[in-house]
Design an enzyme around this catalytic site. Structure first.
Site, PDB file in Angstrom:
ATOM      1  N   THR A 127       0.857  -1.192   0.000  1.00 51.23           N
ATOM      2  CA  THR A 127       0.000   0.000   0.000  1.00 51.23           C
ATOM      3  C   THR A 127       0.893   1.243   0.000  1.00 51.23           C
ATOM      4  O   THR A 127       1.688   1.441   0.926  1.00 51.23           O
ATOM      5  CB  THR A 127      -0.914  -0.029   1.240  1.00 51.23           C
ATOM      6  OG1 THR A 127      -1.693  -1.221   1.173  1.00 51.23           O
ATOM      7  CG2 THR A 127      -1.810   1.183   1.302  1.00 51.23           C
ATOM      8  N   PHE A 161      -6.392  -6.713  -1.096  1.00 49.48           N
ATOM      9  CA  PHE A 161      -7.532  -6.488  -0.196  1.00 49.48           C
ATOM     10  C   PHE A 161      -7.686  -7.637   0.794  1.00 49.48           C
ATOM     11  O   PHE A 161      -8.786  -7.966   1.205  1.00 49.48           O
ATOM     12  CB  PHE A 161      -8.812  -6.315  -1.031  1.00 49.48           C
ATOM     13  CG  PHE A 161      -8.713  -5.205  -2.050  1.00 49.48           C
ATOM     14  CD1 PHE A 161      -8.685  -3.880  -1.641  1.00 49.48           C
ATOM     15  CD2 PHE A 161      -8.615  -5.484  -3.405  1.00 49.48           C
ATOM     16  CE1 PHE A 161      -8.572  -2.849  -2.572  1.00 49.48           C
ATOM     17  CE2 PHE A 161      -8.504  -4.460  -4.339  1.00 49.48           C
ATOM     18  CZ  PHE A 161      -8.477  -3.138  -3.920  1.00 49.48           C
ATOM     19  N   LEU A 266     -20.524  -2.523  10.070  1.00 52.03           N
ATOM     20  CA  LEU A 266     -21.362  -1.620  10.859  1.00 52.03           C
ATOM     21  C   LEU A 266     -21.505  -2.130  12.292  1.00 52.03           C
ATOM     22  O   LEU A 266     -22.429  -1.764  12.994  1.00 52.03           O
ATOM     23  CB  LEU A 266     -22.749  -1.478  10.201  1.00 52.03           C
ATOM     24  CG  LEU A 266     -22.781  -0.654   8.911  1.00 52.03           C
ATOM     25  CD1 LEU A 266     -24.187  -0.630   8.310  1.00 52.03           C
ATOM     26  CD2 LEU A 266     -22.310   0.788   9.144  1.00 52.03           C
ATOM     27  N   ALA A 268     -20.697  -1.951  15.940  1.00 55.28           N
ATOM     28  CA  ALA A 268     -20.088  -1.031  16.911  1.00 55.28           C
ATOM     29  C   ALA A 268     -19.253  -1.833  17.899  1.00 55.28           C
ATOM     30  O   ALA A 268     -19.493  -3.015  18.116  1.00 55.28           O
ATOM     31  CB  ALA A 268     -21.185  -0.280  17.643  1.00 55.28           C
ATOM     32  N   GLY A 269     -18.241  -1.206  18.486  1.00 54.86           N
ATOM     33  CA  GLY A 269     -17.402  -1.943  19.432  1.00 54.86           C
ATOM     34  C   GLY A 269     -16.332  -1.070  20.038  1.00 54.86           C
ATOM     35  O   GLY A 269     -16.510   0.143  20.216  1.00 54.86           O
ATOM     36  N   CYS A 276      -3.572  -2.094   9.373  1.00 53.80           N
ATOM     37  CA  CYS A 276      -3.996  -1.473   8.112  1.00 53.80           C
ATOM     38  C   CYS A 276      -4.829  -0.204   8.278  1.00 53.80           C
ATOM     39  O   CYS A 276      -4.418   0.862   7.821  1.00 53.80           O
ATOM     40  CB  CYS A 276      -4.772  -2.488   7.291  1.00 53.80           C
ATOM     41  SG  CYS A 276      -3.833  -3.994   7.051  1.00 53.80           S
ATOM     42  N   LYS A 336      -8.478  -8.315  16.453  1.00 54.53           N
ATOM     43  CA  LYS A 336      -9.747  -8.927  16.030  1.00 54.53           C
ATOM     44  C   LYS A 336      -9.573 -10.438  16.156  1.00 54.53           C
ATOM     45  O   LYS A 336      -8.438 -10.911  16.344  1.00 54.53           O
ATOM     46  CB  LYS A 336     -10.107  -8.519  14.594  1.00 54.53           C
ATOM     47  CG  LYS A 336      -9.142  -9.044  13.546  1.00 54.53           C
ATOM     48  CD  LYS A 336      -9.650  -8.781  12.139  1.00 54.53           C
ATOM     49  CE  LYS A 336      -8.839  -9.539  11.117  1.00 54.53           C
ATOM     50  NZ  LYS A 336      -9.282  -9.369   9.758  1.00 54.53           N
TER      51      LYS A 336
HETATM   52  C1  UGA Z   1      -8.318  -4.628   6.386  1.00 52.76           C
HETATM   53  C2  UGA Z   1      -9.261  -4.748   5.180  1.00 52.76           C
HETATM   54  O1  UGA Z   1     -10.503  -5.368   5.591  1.00 52.76           O
HETATM   55  C3  UGA Z   1      -8.643  -5.568   4.062  1.00 52.76           C
HETATM   56  O2  UGA Z   1      -9.502  -5.557   2.921  1.00 52.76           O
HETATM   57  C4  UGA Z   1      -7.292  -4.938   3.684  1.00 52.76           C
HETATM   58  O3  UGA Z   1      -6.642  -5.661   2.646  1.00 52.76           O
HETATM   59  C5  UGA Z   1      -6.398  -4.921   4.918  1.00 52.76           C
HETATM   60  O4  UGA Z   1      -7.043  -4.135   5.937  1.00 52.76           O
HETATM   61  C6  UGA Z   1      -5.069  -4.311   4.510  1.00 52.76           C
HETATM   62  O5  UGA Z   1      -5.038  -3.129   4.169  1.00 52.76           O
HETATM   63  O6  UGA Z   1      -4.080  -5.049   4.403  1.00 52.76           O
HETATM   64  P1  UGA Z   1      -7.730  -6.172   8.499  1.00 52.76           P
HETATM   65  O7  UGA Z   1      -6.992  -4.992   9.043  1.00 52.76           O
HETATM   66  O8  UGA Z   1      -7.079  -7.498   8.518  1.00 52.76           O
HETATM   67  O9  UGA Z   1      -8.148  -5.923   6.966  1.00 52.76           O
HETATM   68  O10 UGA Z   1      -9.043  -6.329   9.369  1.00 52.76           O
HETATM   69  P2  UGA Z   1     -10.602  -6.036   9.235  1.00 52.76           P
HETATM   70  O11 UGA Z   1     -11.325  -7.313   9.259  1.00 52.76           O
HETATM   71  O12 UGA Z   1     -10.887  -5.120   8.116  1.00 52.76           O
HETATM   72  O13 UGA Z   1     -10.879  -5.291  10.625  1.00 52.76           O
HETATM   73  C7  UGA Z   1     -10.247  -4.045  10.930  1.00 52.76           C
HETATM   74  C8  UGA Z   1     -10.695  -3.555  12.281  1.00 52.76           C
HETATM   75  O14 UGA Z   1     -12.041  -3.074  12.235  1.00 52.76           O
HETATM   76  C9  UGA Z   1     -10.678  -4.606  13.405  1.00 52.76           C
HETATM   77  O15 UGA Z   1     -10.107  -4.033  14.558  1.00 52.76           O
HETATM   78  C10 UGA Z   1     -12.129  -4.944  13.619  1.00 52.76           C
HETATM   79  O16 UGA Z   1     -12.395  -5.349  14.942  1.00 52.76           O
HETATM   80  C11 UGA Z   1     -12.776  -3.617  13.305  1.00 52.76           C
HETATM   81  N1  UGA Z   1     -14.203  -3.758  12.894  1.00 52.76           N
HETATM   82  C12 UGA Z   1     -14.511  -4.351  11.713  1.00 52.76           C
HETATM   83  C13 UGA Z   1     -15.198  -3.267  13.714  1.00 52.76           C
HETATM   84  O17 UGA Z   1     -14.938  -2.710  14.809  1.00 52.76           O
HETATM   85  N2  UGA Z   1     -16.508  -3.374  13.289  1.00 52.76           N
HETATM   86  C14 UGA Z   1     -16.839  -3.961  12.118  1.00 52.76           C
HETATM   87  O18 UGA Z   1     -18.062  -4.028  11.804  1.00 52.76           O
HETATM   88  C15 UGA Z   1     -15.821  -4.481  11.316  1.00 52.76           C
END
Ligand code: UGA
Length: 451
Positions: A127, A161, A266, A268-269, A276, A336
């Site tokens: 990135t 992604f 969507l 909340a937490g 990332c 996560k």
């Molecule tokens: C994210 C993107 O989802 C990927 O598409 C991207 O390729 C990646 O970053 C990157 O740039 O390499 P990632 O950081 O592994 O992936 O994790 P996510 O599943 O996107 O979650 C990110 C954060 O958002 C976590 O802390 C999760 O707990 C939080 N989250 C996610 C929420 O608080 N609520 C949600 O509804 C979803």
């Protein structure tokens, strides 16, 4: 078509999953890392970090004898046709992007190309802020190799992604492929590679071709919009807490069913973390600000996220007056579920804050992240081997990461183990009415029930 030989610079979760995926489908792959110990581990077929499904994929790649990890990028380039760049682009102290690994690897690729006669394609997967592929990677390769982009070598930018914990699945079943291309020839070669690799899956997966700079910005657009959805849900959770009987889960479920939106991201937490979202939102914000544009939405997204983990402590303060001399339990340390990664994890913010509040002891439990936690907190906190042990004698429990094994807990599990059953649900995994009836219970996005 003869399969091109592939080299991949960088064995992080993106580089290694891609390397193992290509190798498992019959491509010869050379991956590189600057870490000899890491190279040895992977060459033995073992994964240097936890990523769901990667162990089997890697074992297959090594068994087929299609994957070799070395430390020399020059050699990797000389023995391949296409080189992918998957090195880290971390955050500088001022939160802008650190491009030093990109600069170094580009020079090494350039050196490797200097003695190579054949045309070579370089594809960036890291990135990077707009303009980096053309002006840093391309120019540096040109300078070091004495060769010309477009004629002697090709250049593409293909953002990735992959989400941690889903990286293997996301690699084999992407929803779209973005190809940023220096020229048509570069894009054609990458397109053909994916036609061969994905075959029928491409019927459900558009390949979009565009300029290098647009492709670079697609990645930021993607992560920033997802982070915005999370901060939006958290802002509404804070609004929901102002009124009795409003539940953020019900609200976001209703909103997410609109055909113009969707319900993903969507929830909340305790806020978003990981390597990332925080890094990418900050990087593109700094980049825009340096160029004279102040991004208002991105600043708000970060501000909401900065406070969200601490909001769990504010909620806890409504249950217990002071943390002084109290024993606190933290369930979930990784940013996560399904990963051991603790970078920018809400748990780190919460624990650091609690450590300044005079607590007697912080007892933690996480199914995977103990090694990472020990590196951060050493002996400042306790690392328990079970949920039960972490809850024993505790005055207050913070549920910070929604691992599956926490979802099955009943109010009685907290009652029978804790000294005082105060529980804050930071991921909304428990039934609000049931838990409120039996425990001193609070949750993000829901005002306490009157007892
Ligand atoms: C994210 C993107 O989802 C990927 O598409 C991207 O390729 C990646 O970053 C990157 O740039 O390499 P990632 O950081 O592994 O992936 O994790 P996510 O599943 O996107 O979650 C990110 C954060 O958002 C976590 O802390 C999760 O707990 C939080 N989250 C996610 C929420 O608080 N609520 C949600 O509804 C979803």
């Amino acid at each position: 078509m003869k399969k091109p030989k592939i080299s991949i610079a960088g064995c992080g979760f993106v580089g290694l999953v891609n390397a193992a995926a290509f190798a498992s489908r019959g491509y010869e792959v050379i991956a590189t890392t600057i870490n000899k110990e890491e190279a040895d581990i992977i060459n033995q077929g073992k994964t240097p970090f936890y990523e769901k499904g990667l162990d089997n994929l890697l074992a297959k790649a090594i068994k087929l004898n299609n994957l070799k990890v070395i430390e020399d990028n020059q050699q990797a380039v000389q023995n391949s046709d296409i080189t992918f760049i998957s090195v880290g682009t971390p955050m500088n102290e001022d939160k802008s992007i650190d491009l030093s690994y990109i600069e170094k690897v580009s020079e090494e690729i350039g050196n490797g190309l200097a003695d190579k006669e054949e045309y070579h394609l370089i594809v960036d997967r890291s990135t990077i802020v707009p303009g980096t592929t053309r002006n840093i990677i391309g120019k540096s390769i040109e300078k070091m190799s004495g060769k010309n982009p477009g004629t002697d070598f090709g250049l593409c930018m293909q953002p990735e992604f992959l989400a941690e914990g889903r990286a293997v699945e996301d690699t084999f079943f992407p929803d779209r492929i973005i190809i940023g291309e220096f020229d048509e020839k570069s894009g054609d070669i990458l397109y053909e590679l994916y036609e061969d690799f994905y075959k029928k899956h491409l019927e459900n997966c558009p390949i979009l071709r565009m300029t290098l700079e647009s492709a670079e910005l697609v990645k930021y657009g993607n992560n920033c919009l997802l982070a915005t959805k999370v901060s939006f849900a958290n802002e509404f959770a804070n609004i929901a807490e102002l009124v009795e009987n409003v539940d953020i889960n019900q609200v976001m479920e209703g909103v997410g069913l609109d055909y113009r939106l969707n319900s993903k991201f969507l929830r909340a937490g305790a806020g978003f973390g990981g390597s990332c979202f925080p890094k990418d939102v900050n990087a593109i914000k700094s980049w825009a600000e340096n160029d004279g544009y102040y991004p208002k939405i991105l600043n708000a997204v970060l501000e909401i996220n900065k406070d969200q983990a601490y909001h769990m402590i504010e909620i806890a303060n409504e249950l217990i007056d002071s943390f002084n001399n109290k024993t606190i339990t933290i369930l979930g340390l990784s940013f996560k579920p399904d990963t051991s990664d603790m970078r920018e994890a809400p748990s780190v913010k919460i624990i650091n804050k609690l450590l300044t509040e005079g607590v007697n002891k912080i007892k933690t439990y996480d199914p995977k992240a103990f090694h990472e936690a020990r590196e951060i907190f050493e002996d400042k906190i306790a690392y328990c081997e079970s949920i039960e042990e972490a809850l024993k004698g505790s005055d207050c429990c913070f549920l910070v990461t929604e691992w599956d094994e926490f979802k099955n807990l009943k109010p009685s599990d907290f009652q029978k183990n804790m000294k005082d059953p105060n529980l804050i649900d930071g991921r909304r995994i428990y039934n609000f009415n049931e838990f409120s009836k039996n425990l001193n219970f609070r949750a993000i996005g829901r005002k306490a029930l009157k007892k």
